[in-house]
Write a protein that holds these residues in place. Structure first.
Motif, short mmCIF file in Angstrom:
data_model
loop_
_atom_site.label_atom_id
_atom_site.label_comp_id
_atom_site.label_asym_id
_atom_site.label_seq_id
_atom_site.Cartn_x
_atom_site.Cartn_y
_atom_site.Cartn_z
N ARG A 34 0.82 -1.22 0.00
CA ARG A 34 0.00 0.00 0.00
C ARG A 34 0.85 1.26 0.00
O ARG A 34 0.47 2.27 -0.55
CB ARG A 34 -0.93 -0.02 1.22
N TYR A 149 -4.45 -15.26 14.51
CA TYR A 149 -3.25 -15.18 13.66
C TYR A 149 -2.78 -16.60 13.31
O TYR A 149 -2.56 -16.92 12.13
CB TYR A 149 -2.13 -14.39 14.35
N THR A 185 11.97 -6.43 11.30
CA THR A 185 10.85 -6.09 10.42
C THR A 185 9.83 -5.27 11.23
O THR A 185 10.03 -5.04 12.42
CB THR A 185 10.15 -7.36 9.85
N1 LIG Z 1 8.44 -11.32 11.39
C1 LIG Z 1 8.12 -12.51 11.85
O1 LIG Z 1 8.55 -12.90 12.95
C2 LIG Z 1 7.25 -13.45 11.04
C3 LIG Z 1 7.28 -14.80 11.39
C4 LIG Z 1 6.51 -15.68 10.66
C5 LIG Z 1 5.75 -15.25 9.61
N2 LIG Z 1 5.73 -13.92 9.27
C6 LIG Z 1 4.89 -13.52 8.13
O2 LIG Z 1 5.74 -12.99 7.13
C7 LIG Z 1 5.05 -11.98 6.39
C8 LIG Z 1 5.86 -10.70 6.40
O3 LIG Z 1 6.11 -10.32 7.72
P1 LIG Z 1 7.15 -9.16 8.09
O4 LIG Z 1 7.77 -9.55 9.36
O5 LIG Z 1 8.00 -8.83 6.93
O6 LIG Z 1 6.11 -7.97 8.41
P2 LIG Z 1 6.20 -6.39 8.09
O7 LIG Z 1 7.60 -5.89 8.22
O8 LIG Z 1 5.14 -5.77 8.95
O9 LIG Z 1 5.76 -6.29 6.57
C9 LIG Z 1 4.46 -6.61 6.17
C10 LIG Z 1 4.26 -6.20 4.73
O10 LIG Z 1 2.92 -6.55 4.37
C11 LIG Z 1 2.34 -5.43 3.73
N3 LIG Z 1 0.90 -5.42 3.93
C12 LIG Z 1 0.20 -5.45 5.09
N4 LIG Z 1 -1.11 -5.35 4.85
C13 LIG Z 1 -1.24 -5.24 3.49
C14 LIG Z 1 -2.34 -5.09 2.62
N5 LIG Z 1 -3.60 -5.01 3.08
N6 LIG Z 1 -2.12 -5.01 1.29
C15 LIG Z 1 -0.86 -5.08 0.80
N7 LIG Z 1 0.22 -5.21 1.58
C16 LIG Z 1 0.03 -5.29 2.91
C17 LIG Z 1 3.02 -4.21 4.34
O11 LIG Z 1 3.02 -3.13 3.39
P3 LIG Z 1 2.09 -1.82 3.44
O12 LIG Z 1 1.85 -1.50 4.89
O13 LIG Z 1 2.92 -0.79 2.72
O14 LIG Z 1 0.87 -2.22 2.68
C18 LIG Z 1 4.44 -4.72 4.51
O15 LIG Z 1 5.18 -4.53 3.33
C19 LIG Z 1 3.67 -11.88 7.02
O16 LIG Z 1 2.76 -12.67 6.29
C20 LIG Z 1 3.87 -12.44 8.42
O17 LIG Z 1 2.68 -12.97 8.94
C21 LIG Z 1 6.48 -13.01 9.97
#
Ligand SMILES: NC(=O)c1ccc[n+]([C@@H]2O[C@H](COP(=O)([O-])OP(=O)(O)OC[C@H]3O[C@@H](n4cnc5c(N)ncnc54)[C@H](OP(=O)(O)O)[C@@H]3O)[C@@H](O)[C@H]2O)c1
Length: 250
Positions: A34, A149, A185
């Motif tokens: 976004r 979640y 992140t």
């Molecule tokens: N970090 C962890 O410990 C962890 C562990 C396991 C799994 N994960 C999974 O890995 C993925 C990425 O996590 P991350 O740690 O990189 O999180 P992050 O740093 O918060 O990044 C999340 C990304 O998702 C985008 N996003 C959120 N809502 C959106 C929407 N409605 N439309 C389009 N884009 C959207 C955000 O971009 P905008 O806000 O610009 O839209 C951002 O680029 C997620 O699916 C999370 O559940 C994370």
């Protein structure tokens, strides 16, 4: 001709690291999110191989418009990385916000599902393509406050496996990546809405990094075409299992 990857959630965290890594591997990457300004900043460092795309995965019209734009520019999507996702809150289910639950389902389940539904037929038609979903250890291992979640990530895991069943006989690949604790992140800030509490999640822990996850995605995506990594759970060494609890009368 370089392969085309669509990476959702490319404006931060894993998605930005995955985009950087895939460009280094020779992919042309469409990075969707976004926040356009964040994507443009990434483009400034990655150059012509990175294409910013504004897309809100909770909005069907935004997905349709984004995919139509990709269709005008490229022959097809070779690699779809369904990474956009979020956790909101850590309250026990009986105290959690219904709005938070609905947003997690809209993003992690419905958004991802709509993208799969839109992109998969083209992959099957070309008999080539790979969908990499970002699940989580939360999809297999319950923890207090993980409630919806974890349930969304269990959906992502099972959808990934069921897709493999439907894709039998095609060359289209599906992988579910299941990371554990990963720092650096915006994930915990989005979840807890408090910078100090978010920082405390990683205090004293040698957590995974976004580059570790990008490395994993790049590895599964660059295996020979006969190889499908179904699921890949990855944790930092510092993380392990909590075991069962027994509540006892005083
Ligand atoms: N970090 C962890 O410990 C962890 C562990 C396991 C799994 N994960 C999974 O890995 C993925 C990425 O996590 P991350 O740690 O990189 O999180 P992050 O740093 O918060 O990044 C999340 C990304 O998702 C985008 N996003 C959120 N809502 C959106 C929407 N409605 N439309 C389009 N884009 C959207 C955000 O971009 P905008 O806000 O610009 O839209 C951002 O680029 C997620 O699916 C999370 O559940 C994370």
């Amino acid at each position: 001709m370089s392969k085309i990857a669509l990476v959702t959630g490319a404006s931060a965290g894993f998605g930005a690291a995955i985009a950087r890594r895939l460009v280094a591997e020779g992919f042309t990457v469409v990075g969707a999110a976004r926040r356009l300004e964040r994507l443009q900043a990434l483009q400034a460092t990655l150059g012509a191989a990175f294409h910013p795309l504004v897309m809100d995965v909770t909005d069907a019209a935004s997905i349709d418009a984004g995919l139509a734009q990709i269709k005008r520019q490229f022959a097809g999507i070779d690699l779809l990385v369904n990474n956009a996702g979020l956790a909101l809150g850590v309250a026990p289910a009986q105290q959690a916000s219904l709005d938070d639950w609905e947003r997690m389902i809209a993003t992690n389940v419905l958004g991802l599902t709509r993208l799969v539904h839109a992109v998969l037929p083209g992959m099957v038609e070309r008999n080539q393509g790979h969908i990499v979903n970002l699940g989580s250890v939360a999809g297999s291992h319950p923890y207090p406050g993980g409630n919806v979640y974890g349930a969304t990530k269990a959906f992502v895991r099972q959808l990934s496996l069921n897709l493999r069943a439907d894709l039998f006989g095609t060359q289209v690949r599906v992988t579910n990546i299941e990371p554990g604790l990963c720092g650096g992140t915006e994930f915990s800030l989005v979840r807890l809405k408090d910078a100090d509490r978010a920082a405390a999640v990683y205090e004293g822990a040698d957590a995974l990094t976004a580059d570790d996850i990008a490395d994993t995605v790049a590895w599964v995506a660059t295996r020979p075409g006969r190889v499908n990594i179904n699921t890949l759970e990855v944790m930092p060494v510092c993380q392990s299992f909590a075991g069962m609890k027994v509540h006892r009368d005083a």
